[in-house]
Design a protein around this motif. Structure first.
Motif, PDB file in Angstrom:
ATOM      1  N   GLY A 218       0.787  -1.225   0.000  1.00 57.65           N
ATOM      2  CA  GLY A 218       0.000   0.000   0.000  1.00 57.65           C
ATOM      3  C   GLY A 218       0.816   1.270   0.000  1.00 57.65           C
ATOM      4  O   GLY A 218       0.549   2.181  -0.787  1.00 57.65           O
ATOM      5  N   GLU A 219       1.818   1.356   0.865  1.00 59.68           N
ATOM      6  CA  GLU A 219       2.631   2.568   0.929  1.00 59.68           C
ATOM      7  C   GLU A 219       3.440   2.741  -0.345  1.00 59.68           C
ATOM      8  O   GLU A 219       3.590   3.847  -0.869  1.00 59.68           O
ATOM      9  CB  GLU A 219       3.547   2.548   2.153  1.00 59.68           C
ATOM     10  CG  GLU A 219       4.267   3.873   2.401  1.00 59.68           C
ATOM     11  CD  GLU A 219       3.305   5.055   2.493  1.00 59.68           C
ATOM     12  OE1 GLU A 219       3.602   6.101   1.867  1.00 59.68           O
ATOM     13  OE2 GLU A 219       2.255   4.932   3.158  1.00 59.68           O
ATOM     14  N   TYR A 224       4.236   5.454  -5.481  1.00 63.35           N
ATOM     15  CA  TYR A 224       4.258   5.371  -6.945  1.00 63.35           C
ATOM     16  C   TYR A 224       3.330   6.417  -7.551  1.00 63.35           C
ATOM     17  O   TYR A 224       3.718   7.126  -8.491  1.00 63.35           O
ATOM     18  CB  TYR A 224       3.846   3.964  -7.356  1.00 63.35           C
ATOM     19  CG  TYR A 224       3.875   3.671  -8.849  1.00 63.35           C
ATOM     20  CD1 TYR A 224       4.590   4.459  -9.757  1.00 63.35           C
ATOM     21  CD2 TYR A 224       3.190   2.564  -9.352  1.00 63.35           C
ATOM     22  CE1 TYR A 224       4.619   4.159 -11.112  1.00 63.35           C
ATOM     23  CE2 TYR A 224       3.214   2.262 -10.704  1.00 63.35           C
ATOM     24  CZ  TYR A 224       3.921   3.064 -11.587  1.00 63.35           C
ATOM     25  OH  TYR A 224       3.935   2.762 -12.925  1.00 63.35           O
ATOM     26  N   LEU A 225       2.131   6.570  -7.001  1.00 64.10           N
ATOM     27  CA  LEU A 225       1.200   7.564  -7.524  1.00 64.10           C
ATOM     28  C   LEU A 225       1.745   8.973  -7.352  1.00 64.10           C
ATOM     29  O   LEU A 225       1.688   9.793  -8.289  1.00 64.10           O
ATOM     30  CB  LEU A 225      -0.158   7.439  -6.826  1.00 64.10           C
ATOM     31  CG  LEU A 225      -1.227   8.450  -7.266  1.00 64.10           C
ATOM     32  CD1 LEU A 225      -1.513   8.338  -8.761  1.00 64.10           C
ATOM     33  CD2 LEU A 225      -2.512   8.259  -6.466  1.00 64.10           C
ATOM     34  N   ARG A 226       2.318   9.284  -6.176  1.00 67.60           N
ATOM     35  CA  ARG A 226       2.864  10.617  -5.946  1.00 67.60           C
ATOM     36  C   ARG A 226       3.997  10.924  -6.921  1.00 67.60           C
ATOM     37  O   ARG A 226       4.060  12.015  -7.505  1.00 67.60           O
ATOM     38  CB  ARG A 226       3.354  10.737  -4.492  1.00 67.60           C
ATOM     39  CG  ARG A 226       2.237  10.879  -3.463  1.00 67.60           C
ATOM     40  CD  ARG A 226       2.800  11.253  -2.104  1.00 67.60           C
ATOM     41  NE  ARG A 226       3.548  10.156  -1.511  1.00 67.60           N
ATOM     42  CZ  ARG A 226       3.023   9.278  -0.655  1.00 67.60           C
ATOM     43  NH1 ARG A 226       1.748   9.361  -0.326  1.00 67.60           N
ATOM     44  NH2 ARG A 226       3.772   8.316  -0.137  1.00 67.60           N
ATOM     45  N   GLN A 227       4.892   9.965  -7.094  1.00 69.70           N
ATOM     46  CA  GLN A 227       6.018  10.177  -8.004  1.00 69.70           C
ATOM     47  C   GLN A 227       5.550  10.307  -9.450  1.00 69.70           C
ATOM     48  O   GLN A 227       6.081  11.112 -10.225  1.00 69.70           O
ATOM     49  CB  GLN A 227       7.011   9.018  -7.869  1.00 69.70           C
ATOM     50  CG  GLN A 227       7.691   8.949  -6.519  1.00 69.70           C
ATOM     51  CD  GLN A 227       8.405   7.628  -6.287  1.00 69.70           C
ATOM     52  OE1 GLN A 227       8.559   6.837  -7.223  1.00 69.70           O
ATOM     53  NE2 GLN A 227       8.832   7.383  -5.061  1.00 69.70           N
ATOM     54  N   HIS A 382       8.950  -3.969  -2.061  1.00 66.39           N
ATOM     55  CA  HIS A 382       7.732  -4.485  -1.453  1.00 66.39           C
ATOM     56  C   HIS A 382       7.489  -3.820  -0.094  1.00 66.39           C
ATOM     57  O   HIS A 382       7.489  -4.473   0.940  1.00 66.39           O
ATOM     58  CB  HIS A 382       7.826  -5.991  -1.252  1.00 66.39           C
ATOM     59  CG  HIS A 382       7.615  -6.779  -2.507  1.00 66.39           C
ATOM     60  ND1 HIS A 382       6.406  -6.841  -3.153  1.00 66.39           N
ATOM     61  CD2 HIS A 382       8.478  -7.518  -3.245  1.00 66.39           C
ATOM     62  CE1 HIS A 382       6.515  -7.596  -4.228  1.00 66.39           C
ATOM     63  NE2 HIS A 382       7.758  -8.013  -4.313  1.00 66.39           N
ATOM     64  N   PRO A 383       7.306  -2.512  -0.041  1.00 67.60           N
ATOM     65  CA  PRO A 383       7.068  -1.863   1.247  1.00 67.60           C
ATOM     66  C   PRO A 383       5.761  -2.322   1.847  1.00 67.60           C
ATOM     67  O   PRO A 383       4.826  -2.680   1.138  1.00 67.60           O
ATOM     68  CB  PRO A 383       7.020  -0.366   0.893  1.00 67.60           C
ATOM     69  CG  PRO A 383       6.635  -0.337  -0.548  1.00 67.60           C
ATOM     70  CD  PRO A 383       7.242  -1.562  -1.165  1.00 67.60           C
ATOM     71  N   GLY A 384       5.656  -2.306   3.138  1.00 66.01           N
ATOM     72  CA  GLY A 384       4.437  -2.719   3.815  1.00 66.01           C
ATOM     73  C   GLY A 384       3.320  -1.750   3.594  1.00 66.01           C
ATOM     74  O   GLY A 384       3.530  -0.585   3.325  1.00 66.01           O
ATOM     75  N   SER A 385       2.101  -2.250   3.704  1.00 66.37           N
ATOM     76  CA  SER A 385       0.921  -1.419   3.446  1.00 66.37           C
ATOM     77  C   SER A 385       0.566  -0.604   4.676  1.00 66.37           C
ATOM     78  O   SER A 385       1.011  -0.856   5.762  1.00 66.37           O
ATOM     79  CB  SER A 385      -0.264  -2.285   3.052  1.00 66.37           C
ATOM     80  OG  SER A 385      -0.539  -3.208   4.078  1.00 66.37           O
TER      81      SER A 385
END
Length: 385
Positions: A218-219, A224-227, A382-385
């Motif tokens: 999730g994070e 990804y969306l912000r970048q 694979h950052p945690g959500s």
């Protein structure tokens, strides 16, 4: 108490297609919807040719752009653009598209009740009863569930999922310069997280910008969306809608029916696993279910899905596997004339992934890719959500 021949739960493309098919055949049909049309729906709103064919005799599609150019990037790099002589994807706003489907279902004879939430489903030999949030009950001989993968009908049927993804989306009003920049062109970016990608879909004075990746990151998906928005130069433009949703693809042997309750579209986990395109599956599965109810053969719906939709999903899972393991190769193939032709054929509805993956050259190419070792990936993707 009125006993309806059919009650459809959910008034999106799947439910409204089911209602249209059944009501047109003379089935007494009621559609219940927890919201009220027109309503915003988190969705890219890109219609491929398969979707256009499914509604061509029902509605005039409220198109806000017809895209003939596609820009591809690999995590913001290695950009190239391809153009086709005719439109590849038609862009709609779901509130308008769904409302036209609603009007078509009503014109066919279906009745609508909006702002109605279903809380529980009970079955007995005489039919089905829906218990509503206000404590009242609706009785039906058959129910078609089209209330999404987290809805009450999917739980009642016991739908099982093989793949769950998180999609995040912004609906951004843009000034005239940005409108002209994107007119007739969409962007697809293959992300750094396995199986992820981002998109820009133009709709006149608005852009739909989103990303999708596997649930559990999730994070990373939010980053990804912000970048992605920052790379596009859209940071600072206020979003009209900022939303997210989970998409769920069914296990191949997951049930589609429990007694006299059928599920369609997202509620059945029917969508294309690689692109996560769901509108065409919603429209087609809804029509198949409505026709099965009208014909009095509920098992016919299960057979029709197995024949027409399951092979496409199976091919989509195969394609997703290749894309997840070899995104750079996937990106490079799209730059070739054969790769671009395949992409256009899929988008225009002239060939399904199932048909493409059965072609001998494609099978040979996939076999080669299967033998190649997968590149090592950074552990931090694979950052945690």
């Amino acid at each position: 108490m009125i006993i309806w021949d059919l009650v459809v739960v959910g008034a999106g493309p799947a439910g409204l297609s089911a209602a249209h098919a059944a009501a047109r055949a003379g089935v007494s049909t009621l559609v219940v919807e927890r919201a009220a049309h027109p309503r915003y729906k988190t969705c890219g709103g890109g219609l491929i040719g398969t979707s256009l064919a499914a509604v061509q005799d029902r509605i005039e599609v409220p198109a806000h752009d017809r895209v003939d150019r596609v820009t591809f990037t690999r995590d913001g790099r290695r950009e190239f653009t391809r153009r086709n002589d005719s439109p590849v994807v038609t862009m709609v706003r779901r509130e308008e598209f769904d409302d036209r489907l609603r009007a078509a279902a009503v014109a066919a004879g279906a009745q609508m009740r909006e702002r109605v939430a279903v809380r529980a489903i009970e079955q007995d030999p005489e039919g089905v009863r829906l218990r509503l949030a206000d404590g009242t009950t609706i009785a039906a001989r058959t129910v078609i569930g089209a209330d999404g993968s987290s809805g009450v009908t999917a739980r009642h049927v016991g739908v099982r999922y093989r793949q769950v993804d998180l999609g995040l989306e912004l609906e951004i009003p843009v000034p005239p310069a940005e409108q002209e920049r994107w007119r007739g062109r969409l962007l697809l970016d293959w992300g750094a997280m396995p199986g992820s990608y981002a998109w820009v879909f133009p709709k006149n004075d608005k852009l739909t910008v989103g990303v999708i990746a596997g649930r559990g990151a999730g994070e990373g998906t939010r980053d990804y969306l912000r970048q992605f928005v920052d790379r596009l130069g859209l940071t600072g433009l206020p979003a009209e809608h900022d939303s997210g949703h989970l998409t769920r693809c069914r296990e191949e042997d997951s049930p589609l029916r429990n007694g006299r309750v059928l599920v369609v579209g997202d509620a059945a986990g029917l969508l294309e696993p690689w692109s996560r395109e769901g509108i065409s599956f919603a429209l087609r599965s809804g029509e198949l279910a409505g026709a099965a109810v009208a014909g009095g053969d509920l098992t016919g719906y299960e057979r029709a899905v197995a024949e027409h939709l399951v092979p496409e999903m199976r091919a989509g899972f195969r394609l997703l596997d290749v894309f997840t393991r070899r995104p750079d190769v996937f990106h490079a193939l799209l730059a070739t004339p054969p790769g671009w032709r395949m992409f256009v054929q899929f988008c225009q509805g002239r060939a399904s992934f199932d048909e493409m993956l059965r072609r001998r050259p494609i099978r040979a190419a996939l076999a080669v890719l299967d033998r190649l070792p997968s590149p090592r990936r950074p552990t931090a993707i694979h950052p945690g959500s």
